[in-house]
Design a protein around this motif. Structure first.
Motif, PDB file in Angstrom:
ATOM      1  N   GLY A 236       2.802   7.784  -8.453  1.00  0.00           N
ATOM      2  CA  GLY A 236       1.760   8.347  -7.605  1.00  0.00           C
ATOM      3  C   GLY A 236       2.350   9.492  -6.819  1.00  0.00           C
ATOM      4  O   GLY A 236       3.574   9.703  -6.816  1.00  0.00           O
TER       5      GLY A 236
ATOM      6  N   HIS B 213       4.642  11.168  -0.835  1.00  0.00           N
ATOM      7  CA  HIS B 213       4.145  11.519   0.493  1.00  0.00           C
ATOM      8  C   HIS B 213       5.244  11.926   1.466  1.00  0.00           C
ATOM      9  O   HIS B 213       4.984  12.634   2.437  1.00  0.00           O
ATOM     10  CB  HIS B 213       3.364  10.353   1.090  1.00  0.00           C
TER      11      HIS B 213
ATOM     12  N   GLU C 260       2.363  16.323  -4.917  1.00  0.00           N
ATOM     13  CA  GLU C 260       1.307  15.794  -5.775  1.00  0.00           C
ATOM     14  C   GLU C 260       1.719  15.540  -7.221  1.00  0.00           C
ATOM     15  O   GLU C 260       1.060  14.781  -7.926  1.00  0.00           O
ATOM     16  CB  GLU C 260       0.101  16.745  -5.748  1.00  0.00           C
TER      17      GLU C 260
ATOM     18  N   SER D  95       6.063   6.877  -1.765  1.00  0.00           N
ATOM     19  CA  SER D  95       4.973   7.323  -2.630  1.00  0.00           C
ATOM     20  C   SER D  95       3.688   6.525  -2.465  1.00  0.00           C
ATOM     21  O   SER D  95       3.667   5.429  -1.883  1.00  0.00           O
ATOM     22  CB  SER D  95       5.444   7.245  -4.093  1.00  0.00           C
ATOM     23  N   GLU D  96       2.638   7.096  -3.019  1.00  0.00           N
ATOM     24  CA  GLU D  96       1.345   6.428  -3.128  1.00  0.00           C
ATOM     25  C   GLU D  96       1.471   5.118  -3.890  1.00  0.00           C
ATOM     26  O   GLU D  96       0.654   4.201  -3.708  1.00  0.00           O
ATOM     27  CB  GLU D  96       0.360   7.369  -3.848  1.00  0.00           C
ATOM     28  N   ASP D  97       2.499   5.003  -4.750  1.00  0.00           N
ATOM     29  CA  ASP D  97       2.663   3.784  -5.560  1.00  0.00           C
ATOM     30  C   ASP D  97       3.217   2.608  -4.756  1.00  0.00           C
ATOM     31  O   ASP D  97       3.397   1.509  -5.293  1.00  0.00           O
ATOM     32  CB  ASP D  97       3.538   4.052  -6.791  1.00  0.00           C
TER      33      ASP D  97
ATOM     34  N   VAL E 145       3.785   6.274   3.556  1.00  0.00           N
ATOM     35  CA  VAL E 145       3.373   7.594   4.031  1.00  0.00           C
ATOM     36  C   VAL E 145       4.381   8.269   4.966  1.00  0.00           C
ATOM     37  O   VAL E 145       4.261   9.463   5.240  1.00  0.00           O
ATOM     38  CB  VAL E 145       1.999   7.518   4.724  1.00  0.00           C
TER      39      VAL E 145
ATOM     40  N   ARG F 228       0.853  -1.182   0.000  1.00  0.00           N
ATOM     41  CA  ARG F 228       0.000   0.000   0.000  1.00  0.00           C
ATOM     42  C   ARG F 228       0.895   1.242   0.000  1.00  0.00           C
ATOM     43  O   ARG F 228       2.111   1.137   0.104  1.00  0.00           O
ATOM     44  CB  ARG F 228      -0.907  -0.011   1.246  1.00  0.00           C
ATOM     45  N   PRO F 229       0.315   2.435  -0.059  1.00  0.00           N
ATOM     46  CA  PRO F 229       1.119   3.659  -0.091  1.00  0.00           C
ATOM     47  C   PRO F 229       2.086   3.798   1.088  1.00  0.00           C
ATOM     48  O   PRO F 229       1.769   3.424   2.221  1.00  0.00           O
ATOM     49  CB  PRO F 229       0.056   4.767  -0.051  1.00  0.00           C
TER      50      PRO F 229
END
Length: 344
Positions: free
Chosen positions: A271, A274, A248, A289-291, A20, A17-18
């Protein structure tokens, strides 16, 4: 200004998952280490130099929003959406203690002397746990004006910095009195607040702005508007001549501290970025990252034989394994105590 070079990162897979939050330990006799927090509920420990996977801390039942290591990299801490903050033995992976909260724990930080753990989250309460007396009730510092997003210790553990999810500004708390003594004003909520390695600067990211503050008198030193929404920023620790920012637009940007001019723009994430952090020696910086990937970027020019190296299973091509990674390679860090190799 030198010509921009194409940077090739070391890509660290493993999270599903991402990613963070990221945190580097200081340099220890065994090298330095990197811990990552992810919404997959399983923080991971890596060799900070090579990115080699060392182990996964298993026990949380919700997304992990924050993670850190103590200055000797002997203990890890994590804050989670399962309403707990946990202390881990970073050598064995065992859970040492779990501190119950009444809502999501968004941030955690070891004190400089490693005796205390600071937490904050949706409850709008800063808690200080005495790690010598983990069963004792924590000290609760006066209520925050909003849900807590970031926390940090300052001034030899005499002060605390915190930012809120829904309010601008960074609040400076006096630990002894438990009161807010000053607010560093920002237009947007601060998503990242980093105290420099030498304790002289505070680097904040809010909206599309990166700001640098003097940590002694809390005056604003520099403020730069970025061409993107920034989620995280980090100052180079050795010379303080550059900083890295991510957000972003999915790119990892490097800027000159003195002029704000962009030095490099690193592409590769799929993605939003973060979290970004410089390694303790400044020779590399890391992005999450979100990726779901972690990428380690070298600060200096690439060597001729460098390629994009992936270590999804804990081993990397063309990278020497640090001695400590060899010592703890395959470290259980799983509930069943079995040696296991992490795969994606």
């Amino acid at each position: 200004m030198e010509k921009k070079k194409l940077a090739v990162p070391l890509v660290c897979h493993g999270h599903s998952r991402p990613v963070v939050d990221l945190f580097y330990s200081p340099v220890t006799p065994d090298g330095f280490f990197l811990i990552s927090a992810s919404k997959d509920s399983s923080p991971m420990l890596r060799n900070g130099e090579t990115g080699d996977w060392i182990g996964t801390f298993e026990g949380h039942k919700g997304a992990v929003w924050s993670c850190c290591l103590d200055r000797n990299a002997l203990r890890a801490a994590s804050g989670s959406a399962d309403f707990t903050a946990k202390i881990w033995d970073a050598l064995t992976g065992d859970e040492m203690h779990s501190f119950e909260h009444k809502h999501i724990v968004r941030a955690c930080a070891f004190s400089e002397d490693t005796n205390l753990l600071l937490t904050g989250g949706f409850e709008k309460v800063l808690r200080i746990f005495d790690l010598h007396k983990p069963e004792a009730p924590p000290r609760e510092v006066d209520k925050s004006p909003g849900s807590i997003r970031t926390v940090a210790w300052l001034q030899n553990d005499q002060a605390i910095l915190s930012s809120c999810t829904d309010l601008g500004g960074v609040r400076l708390w006096d630990v002894r009195s438990g009161k807010i003594v000053q607010t560093l004003e920002t237009k947007s909520p601060v998503t990242s607040a980093e105290v420099s390695q030498n304790g002289q600067y505070i680097t904040t990211a809010d909206g599309s702005t990166v700001k640098f503050w003097d940590s002694n008198n809390f005056r604003l030193i520099k403020s730069y508007n970025m061409p993107f929404i920034v989620e995280s920023a980090s100052l180079e620790p050795k010379f303080g001549n550059k900083f890295v920012a991510g957000g972003e637009d999915m790119w990892v940007h490097v800027f000159c501290f003195n002029s704000g001019e962009e030095i490099a723009c690193n592409k590769g994430h799929h993605g939003p970025v973060h979290c970004v952090r410089f390694s303790p020696g400044g020779e590399s910086y890391v992005s999450g990252s979100e990726d779901g990937t972690i990428r380690i970027w070298q600060t200096g020019p690439a060597t001729p034989d460098e390629g994009e190296m992936s270590n999804s299973n804990g081993h990397s091509a063309n990278i020497k394994v640090n001695e400590v990674a060899a010592k703890v390679e395959g470290l259980h860090i799983a509930k069943d105590g079995q040696v296991e190799e992490k795969t994606t």
